[in-house]
Scaffold this active site. Structure first.
Site, mmCIF file in Angstrom:
data_model
loop_
_atom_site.group_PDB
_atom_site.id
_atom_site.type_symbol
_atom_site.label_atom_id
_atom_site.label_comp_id
_atom_site.label_asym_id
_atom_site.label_seq_id
_atom_site.Cartn_x
_atom_site.Cartn_y
_atom_site.Cartn_z
ATOM 1 N N LYS A 32 4.406 -3.405 -10.648
ATOM 2 C CA LYS A 32 3.205 -2.542 -10.018
ATOM 3 C C LYS A 32 3.944 -1.234 -10.275
ATOM 4 C CE LYS A 32 2.072 -3.246 -5.909
ATOM 5 N NZ LYS A 32 2.270 -1.966 -5.101
ATOM 6 N N ASP A 59 -1.191 0.165 -9.639
ATOM 7 C CA ASP A 59 -2.079 -0.081 -8.072
ATOM 8 C C ASP A 59 -2.383 1.521 -7.692
ATOM 9 O OD1 ASP A 59 -2.472 -0.935 -5.647
ATOM 10 O OD2 ASP A 59 -0.487 -1.318 -4.933
ATOM 11 N N LYS A 61 -5.898 1.361 -6.738
ATOM 12 C CA LYS A 61 -6.737 1.576 -5.819
ATOM 13 C C LYS A 61 -8.233 2.791 -5.610
ATOM 14 C CE LYS A 61 -4.205 -1.113 -2.353
ATOM 15 N NZ LYS A 61 -2.456 -0.342 -3.234
ATOM 16 N N ASP A 64 -14.449 5.597 -5.756
ATOM 17 C CA ASP A 64 -15.127 7.162 -5.311
ATOM 18 C C ASP A 64 -16.728 6.673 -5.386
ATOM 19 O OD1 ASP A 64 -15.940 10.224 -5.889
ATOM 20 O OD2 ASP A 64 -12.956 10.152 -5.716
ATOM 21 N N THR A 119 -4.970 -4.463 4.425
ATOM 22 C CA THR A 119 -3.918 -6.083 5.448
ATOM 23 C C THR A 119 -3.815 -4.941 6.405
ATOM 24 O OG1 THR A 119 -2.220 -5.862 4.412
ATOM 25 C CG2 THR A 119 -3.284 -8.017 4.272
ATOM 26 N N ARG A 210 10.814 -5.410 -1.724
ATOM 27 C CA ARG A 210 11.923 -5.404 -1.472
ATOM 28 C C ARG A 210 13.232 -5.721 -1.563
ATOM 29 N NH1 ARG A 210 9.306 -3.035 3.511
ATOM 30 N NH2 ARG A 210 8.599 -4.408 2.984
#
Ligand code: C5P
Length: 233
Positions: A32, A59, A61, A64, A119, A210
């Protein structure tokens, strides 16, 4: 090998990302590229990662007016990426326009995924922006709207996966971050689930950052994640 693990390349520079990828096999994972890395290194880097045979989830997002999002999606798809995303809260017309922009790519088009409620937003945050309903209800509402607008799936938290899988068709793709094994540090992730549990709950793809990018041996750690997924697939 179903390649359910998507490694989040959250690096400051293209060089860091590429030297990390030197140690990984594109047949064993997808990757990603998010706003940090894309802002640092842009489309050239995405092309380079695609040229190394990695499936790229871009990614960014997008959110508009429909025409702008559709144009951006078309240009992004030209990079040869595997998956793209947009905010479902941009509405049906925006989502349908984005999906239509992928028609010229035929069977080779990237998957188009919706982001429902971030989230990081709790009930109070939604109220402040004029959405006075439970985050879970809003997630579900936006997931249905995404499906009805022709999207392939949504990004959802581990906590939302079971409910969405029960409500939505089997072929609707669920992409889930916040994945940790018991031995992994949770970092800033508040609610985490293990890789096997996430798959059992109905996720199709797991975004892992990570625990793999900061591992001493990223490849060995990836293999451990893949084994956990395979044990329940
Ligand atoms: O390092 P870690 O495994 O926590 O990385 C998770 C990745 O998934 C990051 O790129 C993060 O931005 C992304 N993500 C997330 N939670 C969301 C949406 C995206 O952790 N709700």
């Amino acid at each position: 090998m179903s390649k359910n693990i998507i490694i989040a390349l959250d690096f400051h520079s293209g060089d860091q990302a590429l030297s990390f990828l030197d140690r990984l096999d594109p047949d064993l994972c997808r990757v990603k590229v998010g706003k940090e890395l894309f802002t640092a290194s842009g489309p050239q880097l995405v092309k380079e990662i695609v040229a190394r045979r990695f499936d790229v989830f871009l990614d960014l997002k997008f959110h508009d007016i429909p025409n702008t999002v559709a144009s951006a999606i078309s240009v992004a798809a030209d990079l040869g990426v595997w998956m793209l995303n947009i905010h479902a809260s941009g509405g049906r017309t925006m989502m349908a326009a984005a999906r239509k922009a992928l028609d010229p790519f035929g069977d080779n088009r990237p998957l188009l995924i919706g982001v429902t409620v971030l989230t990081s937003l709790a009930k109070d945050d939604l109220e402040q922006i004029g959405i006075p309903i439970n985050p879970e209800e809003q997630v579900s509402k936006l997931a249905f709207l995404a499906r009805d607008s022709g999207l392939d799936g949504v990004v959802c938290s581990a906590a939302e996966t079971k409910l969405l899988r029960a409500q939505l068709p089997d072929d609707f793709v669920l992409v889930t971050p916040g994945i940790r094994r018991p031995e992994d540090a949770s970092g800033d992730q508040k609610r985490v689930v293990g890789p096997a549990e996430a798959i059992q709950n109905g996720s199709n793809y797991l975004v892992v950052g990570r625990p793999i990018t900061r591992a001493e041996s990223p490849n060995e750690t990836l293999l451990a994640f893949n084994s956990a997924v395979a044990s329940v697939s």
